[in-house]
Write a protein that holds these residues in place. Structure first.
Motif, PDB file in Angstrom:
ATOM      1  N   LEU A  15       0.813  -1.222   0.000  1.00  0.00           N
ATOM      2  CA  LEU A  15       0.000   0.000   0.000  1.00  0.00           C
ATOM      3  C   LEU A  15       0.838   1.261   0.000  1.00  0.00           C
ATOM      4  O   LEU A  15       0.371   2.323  -0.428  1.00  0.00           O
ATOM      5  CB  LEU A  15      -0.947  -0.004   1.205  1.00  0.00           C
ATOM      6  N   ILE A  16       2.077   1.163   0.455  1.00  0.00           N
ATOM      7  CA  ILE A  16       2.962   2.332   0.480  1.00  0.00           C
ATOM      8  C   ILE A  16       3.193   2.903  -0.921  1.00  0.00           C
ATOM      9  O   ILE A  16       3.536   4.066  -1.078  1.00  0.00           O
ATOM     10  CB  ILE A  16       4.307   1.987   1.149  1.00  0.00           C
ATOM     11  N   HIS A  17       2.977   2.103  -1.944  1.00  0.00           N
ATOM     12  CA  HIS A  17       3.209   2.548  -3.317  1.00  0.00           C
ATOM     13  C   HIS A  17       2.015   3.270  -3.933  1.00  0.00           C
ATOM     14  O   HIS A  17       2.100   3.743  -5.078  1.00  0.00           O
ATOM     15  CB  HIS A  17       3.565   1.352  -4.201  1.00  0.00           C
ATOM     16  N   TYR A  18       0.888   3.358  -3.197  1.00  0.00           N
ATOM     17  CA  TYR A  18      -0.333   3.879  -3.794  1.00  0.00           C
ATOM     18  C   TYR A  18      -1.014   4.926  -2.905  1.00  0.00           C
ATOM     19  O   TYR A  18      -0.982   4.814  -1.675  1.00  0.00           O
ATOM     20  CB  TYR A  18      -1.315   2.732  -4.067  1.00  0.00           C
ATOM     21  N   PRO A  19      -1.662   5.932  -3.520  1.00  0.00           N
ATOM     22  CA  PRO A  19      -2.367   6.958  -2.753  1.00  0.00           C
ATOM     23  C   PRO A  19      -3.613   6.374  -2.082  1.00  0.00           C
ATOM     24  O   PRO A  19      -4.040   5.258  -2.391  1.00  0.00           O
ATOM     25  CB  PRO A  19      -2.728   7.997  -3.816  1.00  0.00           C
ATOM     26  N   GLN A  20      -4.219   7.154  -1.187  1.00  0.00           N
ATOM     27  CA  GLN A  20      -5.294   6.638  -0.347  1.00  0.00           C
ATOM     28  C   GLN A  20      -6.487   6.127  -1.142  1.00  0.00           C
ATOM     29  O   GLN A  20      -7.039   5.061  -0.831  1.00  0.00           O
ATOM     30  CB  GLN A  20      -5.762   7.716   0.637  1.00  0.00           C
ATOM     31  N   ASP A  21      -6.910   6.857  -2.179  1.00  0.00           N
ATOM     32  CA  ASP A  21      -8.087   6.409  -2.916  1.00  0.00           C
ATOM     33  C   ASP A  21      -7.842   5.067  -3.590  1.00  0.00           C
ATOM     34  O   ASP A  21      -8.717   4.188  -3.597  1.00  0.00           O
ATOM     35  CB  ASP A  21      -8.533   7.462  -3.938  1.00  0.00           C
ATOM     36  N   LYS A  22      -6.648   4.880  -4.130  1.00  0.00           N
ATOM     37  CA  LYS A  22      -6.314   3.600  -4.754  1.00  0.00           C
ATOM     38  C   LYS A  22      -6.151   2.511  -3.702  1.00  0.00           C
ATOM     39  O   LYS A  22      -6.564   1.364  -3.909  1.00  0.00           O
ATOM     40  CB  LYS A  22      -5.026   3.730  -5.570  1.00  0.00           C
ATOM     41  N   ALA A  23      -5.574   2.857  -2.570  1.00  0.00           N
ATOM     42  CA  ALA A  23      -5.425   1.897  -1.476  1.00  0.00           C
ATOM     43  C   ALA A  23      -6.789   1.419  -0.992  1.00  0.00           C
ATOM     44  O   ALA A  23      -6.977   0.233  -0.694  1.00  0.00           O
ATOM     45  CB  ALA A  23      -4.634   2.520  -0.328  1.00  0.00           C
ATOM     46  N   ASP A  24      -7.764   2.327  -0.914  1.00  0.00           N
ATOM     47  CA  ASP A  24      -9.119   1.954  -0.500  1.00  0.00           C
ATOM     48  C   ASP A  24      -9.709   0.912  -1.452  1.00  0.00           C
ATOM     49  O   ASP A  24     -10.325  -0.072  -1.014  1.00  0.00           O
ATOM     50  CB  ASP A  24     -10.026   3.182  -0.470  1.00  0.00           C
ATOM     51  N   GLU A  25      -9.517   1.127  -2.748  1.00  0.00           N
ATOM     52  CA  GLU A  25     -10.022   0.173  -3.733  1.00  0.00           C
ATOM     53  C   GLU A  25      -9.342  -1.180  -3.579  1.00  0.00           C
ATOM     54  O   GLU A  25      -9.987  -2.235  -3.661  1.00  0.00           O
ATOM     55  CB  GLU A  25      -9.789   0.707  -5.148  1.00  0.00           C
ATOM     56  N   MET A  26      -8.047  -1.162  -3.355  1.00  0.00           N
ATOM     57  CA  MET A  26      -7.291  -2.402  -3.195  1.00  0.00           C
ATOM     58  C   MET A  26      -7.754  -3.170  -1.954  1.00  0.00           C
ATOM     59  O   MET A  26      -7.950  -4.385  -1.994  1.00  0.00           O
ATOM     60  CB  MET A  26      -5.798  -2.099  -3.102  1.00  0.00           C
TER      61      MET A  26
END
Length: 228
Positions: free
Chosen positions: A135-146
């Motif tokens: 998750l460190i590689h992705y912003p919050q909105d993308k992390a939420d989707e993941m």
């Protein structure tokens, strides 16, 4: 930078210069002091997850998805412990390295399936879904989707790690002490724990166990959430 760009950068980085760097960090060879610190921190996170799963005394009964498996630091010992593990990574080179390490380590290679796969395209039904240091590689909105997608794959439990967004770590990141040097090639996104917990709860999970790994250059908040 949008999420698609982040994903492209992560994939290209871990299939090129990043692969050699992180293969050394996740290995046993000689590394510099910063890389050794990150190696030790990552291993502490892996060891914590292994201790949680082994403490439940049912590892051999579990089906586990390891999303973003890297070189197999977690997948291989889980498979060695008897779990049925499906492990994937966006980087072809990382998966090739994991296969090589597994072939040298596992007595029963049938317990481990390794695949080159984007996290969002993962499918299946697993008792436990794990995603460490991704998750460190992705912003919050993308992390939420993941996180939401990972929750959809889990029958019982999700285990996640992320770099927590605190005042102290935000300052370190700003002045360049957080993941120093060339490791910045993939960016380092910090996430508020409250945001991660909120998305877990939205998907029907509640946090049961938590831990924090903190070394000089490695910071990782670890959450285990079970389906309500």
């Amino acid at each position: 930078m949008n999420a698609a760009d982040d994903k492209t950068i992560v994939k290209e980085y871990f299939n090129s210069t990043g692969f050699d760097r992180w293969r050394r960090i996740y290995g046993n060879g000689e590394v510099n002091k910063v890389q050794l610190d990150i190696r030790n921190g990552h291993q502490q996170t892996v060891d914590t997850v292994l201790s949680w799963l082994k403490a439940d005394n049912n590892l051999a009964e579990l089906s586990i998805c390891d999303a973003g498996c890297g070189v197999g630091s977690l997948s291989i010992p889980l498979a060695a412990g008897g779990a049925k593990v499906y492990a994937s990574d966006i980087s072809e080179k990382m998966v090739e390295e994991a296969k090589e390490r597994a072939s040298q380590t596992l007595e029963n290679p049938g317990n481990l399936t390794l695949a080159v796969q984007d996290l969002e395209t993962l499918s299946g039904d697993y008792h436990t879904v794990i995603c460490l240091d991704v998750l460190i590689h992705y912003p919050q909105d993308k992390a939420d989707e993941m996180i939401s997608h990972l929750c959809s794959l889990a029958q019982s439990r999700v285990i996640l790690s992320f770099a927590p967004k605190t005042f102290g770590l935000s300052i370190l990141k700003k002045i360049g002490s957080f993941f120093p040097g060339a490791s910045k090639a993939t960016r380092a996104y910090l996430h508020r724990e409250t945001d991660v917990v909120k998305i877990l709860e939205k998907n029907g999970f509640s946090v049961q166990r938590q831990a924090m790994t903190r070394t000089r250059f490695y910071f990782s908040r670890l959450l285990e959430a079970t389906r309500k």
